[in-house]
Write a protein that holds these residues in place. Sequence first.
Motif, PDB file in Angstrom:
ATOM      1  N   ASP A  18     -33.304   4.108 -34.737  1.00 40.36           N
ATOM      2  CA  ASP A  18     -34.477   4.233 -35.708  1.00 40.36           C
ATOM      3  C   ASP A  18     -33.322   3.662 -37.001  1.00 40.36           C
ATOM      4  O   ASP A  18     -33.364   4.975 -37.559  1.00 40.36           O
ATOM      5  CB  ASP A  18     -35.042   5.007 -35.701  1.00 40.36           C
ATOM      6  CG  ASP A  18     -36.510   4.678 -36.916  1.00 40.36           C
ATOM      7  OD1 ASP A  18     -36.077   3.938 -37.219  1.00 40.36           O
ATOM      8  OD2 ASP A  18     -37.728   5.147 -36.551  1.00 40.36           O
ATOM      9  N   ASN A  68     -38.453  -1.574 -36.437  1.00 38.60           N
ATOM     10  CA  ASN A  68     -38.161  -0.600 -35.546  1.00 38.60           C
ATOM     11  C   ASN A  68     -37.591  -0.042 -34.817  1.00 38.60           C
ATOM     12  O   ASN A  68     -37.239   0.832 -34.584  1.00 38.60           O
ATOM     13  CB  ASN A  68     -39.344   0.299 -35.387  1.00 38.60           C
ATOM     14  CG  ASN A  68     -40.677  -1.139 -33.841  1.00 38.60           C
ATOM     15  OD1 ASN A  68     -39.447  -1.691 -33.357  1.00 38.60           O
ATOM     16  ND2 ASN A  68     -40.900  -0.599 -33.137  1.00 38.60           N
ATOM     17  N   LEU A  69     -36.042  -1.235 -34.591  1.00 36.64           N
ATOM     18  CA  LEU A  69     -34.976  -0.236 -33.314  1.00 36.64           C
ATOM     19  C   LEU A  69     -33.985  -1.456 -34.166  1.00 36.64           C
ATOM     20  O   LEU A  69     -33.782  -2.660 -34.231  1.00 36.64           O
ATOM     21  CB  LEU A  69     -35.784  -0.815 -32.534  1.00 36.64           C
ATOM     22  CG  LEU A  69     -34.575  -0.360 -30.901  1.00 36.64           C
ATOM     23  CD1 LEU A  69     -34.617   1.479 -30.980  1.00 36.64           C
ATOM     24  CD2 LEU A  69     -35.642  -0.693 -30.022  1.00 36.64           C
ATOM     25  N   TYR A  90     -42.679   1.190 -28.898  1.00 38.34           N
ATOM     26  CA  TYR A  90     -41.579   0.443 -29.255  1.00 38.34           C
ATOM     27  C   TYR A  90     -42.481  -1.200 -29.483  1.00 38.34           C
ATOM     28  O   TYR A  90     -41.587  -2.314 -29.382  1.00 38.34           O
ATOM     29  CB  TYR A  90     -40.193   0.488 -29.289  1.00 38.34           C
ATOM     30  CG  TYR A  90     -39.416   1.558 -29.132  1.00 38.34           C
ATOM     31  CD1 TYR A  90     -38.856   2.453 -30.202  1.00 38.34           C
ATOM     32  CD2 TYR A  90     -39.653   2.462 -28.075  1.00 38.34           C
ATOM     33  CE1 TYR A  90     -38.539   3.878 -30.433  1.00 38.34           C
ATOM     34  CE2 TYR A  90     -39.093   3.850 -27.657  1.00 38.34           C
ATOM     35  CZ  TYR A  90     -38.480   3.957 -29.372  1.00 38.34           C
ATOM     36  OH  TYR A  90     -37.881   5.103 -28.888  1.00 38.34           O
TER      37      TYR A  90
END
Length: 860
Positions: free
Chosen positions: A458, A693-694, A733
């Motif tokens: 993250d 987000n990743l 995700y």
Amino acid sequence: MAIKLKFPKKKRRGKAGRLFLSQDPVIRVALFVFVILAVAISGFFSYYYVKYDRIIARRFKGEVFSNSAEIYAIPTRLYLGEKIESREISAQLRQAGYTDKNGKSAIGSFRLLTGGIEVEPGPESYHSPEKATIHISDGKIESITGQSGDLEAYELEPQLITSLFDSEQRSKRQVVKYGDIPKVMVDAVLAIEDRRFFEHSGVNFVRMTEVAWIDLTHQRYAQGSSTLTMQLSRGFFLSPEKTIRRKIIEMLIAEELEQKFSKQKIFEIYANWVDLGQRGSFAISGFGEASRAYFNKDLKDLTLPEAALLAGIIQRPSYLSPYRHPERALERRNLVLDSMVETHAITKEQAERAKASPLKLAPPNVEASDAPYFVDLVRDTLIGKMNERELNDESYRIYTTLDPNLQNVAAQAVDAGMKLVDEQVKKRRTKRVKVGKNKYEIKIEPGPEAQVALIAMDPHTGEVLALVGGRNYAFSQLDHAVAKRPTGSIFKPFVYAAAINSAVNGATPAFTPASIVVDQPSTFAYGDQIYEPRNYKEEYHGEVTARYALAMSLNNATVQVAQQVGYDKVADLARSAGITSVKPTPAMALGAYDATPLDMAAAYTVFANGGTRISSVLVNSVRNSTGDVVMDFQPDKRLVLDPRVAFVMTDMMAGVLNFGTAFDVRGRYAFNAPAAGKTGTSHDGWFAGYTSNLLCIVWVGYDDYSDIRLSGAQTALPIWAEFMKKATALPQYSNVKTFSQPSGVVDVQLDKTTNLLATPSCPQTYTAAFIAGTEPNTTCDQGGVHGFFSKIFGLGNDKALPPPNSAGANGTAAGDPNPADGDPSKKKKGLLGKITGIFKNDKTADPPPKPPANNEASPH
């Protein structure tokens, strides 16, 4: 009448006795031998009785086995609108230790409702004991109600990953009490291993006699006669050698154990000690760990066929492995079931139903379930801060950042991607060799097997959500996620970031994505060293924009930028981002210095996290058995780049995917979510990329540092693309957003030919992000050749410009080659393009690079 009696004289009797003994040498010798043997045997047993009495007392003082600290995953988060059923939630809660309302658990309880489920964490829960109700309609979460009101999401209890392993034995064990062992497990073990366990005193003399008789009369070896207690005696105190002396000592120790402990305690010790196979490089010790390893469930939840399988493989765990030899394991399981019928533990009907059940095993992929490389890193992290014995003896709960679902995705992506790498490597090594006149043979040159590392985190919290440190943990425990390797071209964004950062510091003219840099053969001097980097195929592009140079990973242009901004400034930025090995040299610009994939993941948070570097975190907290926090872990955060610079770099790296060396992400692999990234090649292949987000880093290479001779676009990129596609399909995700643009950044539409502000007369445009005040202020009509030729040839038109587009960082930018259009390199250039070399952006990823000059970084 008097009766006279005569008695023999004692003297004569004694004389006769002495005469008798002294005159019979056979009896005399026999008695002598008997006495000697009696004394010897008595001495033998006395010696070993006293010896092992002390050893047993010492070995079994206190707890027989060390308790193991338990490692837990990050909590699963449920979101509004997520597709899930109440039974799925209840199954996860049961696996985490919850019970329904009728049961008792300090972890927590739940209650199934009509149209939902009520969850109430207990006093030993990871969460505070506040209950919530999850309302489900048509298979989707409709609402979540907590004690304080409506919630947008709710975290379930973390799932157990595994126990912390024994560093000396490399074994894993979950210690259980006799009362925790289900009756079906006890019955299965006794039926196949020791039917008279609760009747004999440690040694089953009846069975030993039967075995001896079978050996004697049938000339074949019957089933073993060792009792469970004798197996413990042998396993704890003796070597595996097969001698009469060892067997006698084994029986003696078994008798001692039976005197010291109850039958239940002996079975409990056996249940925690017995060897039940191997998982990766770890030995599976005890039924508790075996239940997790083979079925991914708690021991108390075992079914009849599952318990029979575990009892069956005790005999020869490797030979009867259900993963490697399912037919053998199935046959042995069914034998156990028949034995249970003979002992009246189950009925024949129950046995037949159980036999009809197939082997339902947990996935054998170690990566998917145990995450062994991750667990190794967790252990190393904790041992540096806490005593290992304290960790285990206190049964601490280690709450990590690992997401099991994402770990599964990572394992699948690595497995699929490395098959592609193997195919390419094999193709390169396949040669047609002449062996005679007009005779040829196809030979495959020998070489090492490619290895891999993948880290997903993250970018805003630093939590490492998935980690693969190699392709086969059982084969090699070397964790490539923390192995230092030359970074190649994934280092280049730090060169351009340092240059763009000069605008923030007031440098004039400001360096921007539209700044022109020269890509041509060059010689760079540094001290008394000469550095001559080469481009792929010796192909040079002349004057190009910085945006294009990064997207196409042009070596000479990048070193030119580093020289222009100052090698020391680039090195300072890289060190601040955590790439500590860099030195201010020209080779630095092409990633000549080492860093680990985990280092690079943390470094890339500088771009993905708005300029703030955040260190990687594997453990959130350590808690004791009652849930109290013993230690908390927080990431290190520090501002490294101006947020405006970070966003501009994200916009430039979006171009790498949209029209640059990573165009296959959009084209062949059809991953179209907003993303940014960079390919990299040194001796190895790299890809570093992220969404909102990743963040994910992939490395592929050889352990011996030899050149894999494949680009990052060919090796690491397919793994990254496969991982991201599967990851964004997961609910937590899937909400990929456009990158957040900070104030002070403007999106500007530029003419592709002049890289000046576009007008209706310059229809070929693209959009790029600039720090406000550094964008071009001259139009293509005013300052560019395009306007001149437009007026002569009437190329302009009165159509309005397309609306402003921030998609440079958030998708396919306006004017960039669209993945749907196919390979942009195949587009025909117009007359002006042929004359002046314009339309630099109409290119895609290059073929595999040649070995780089001076053994430094290559094009990608």
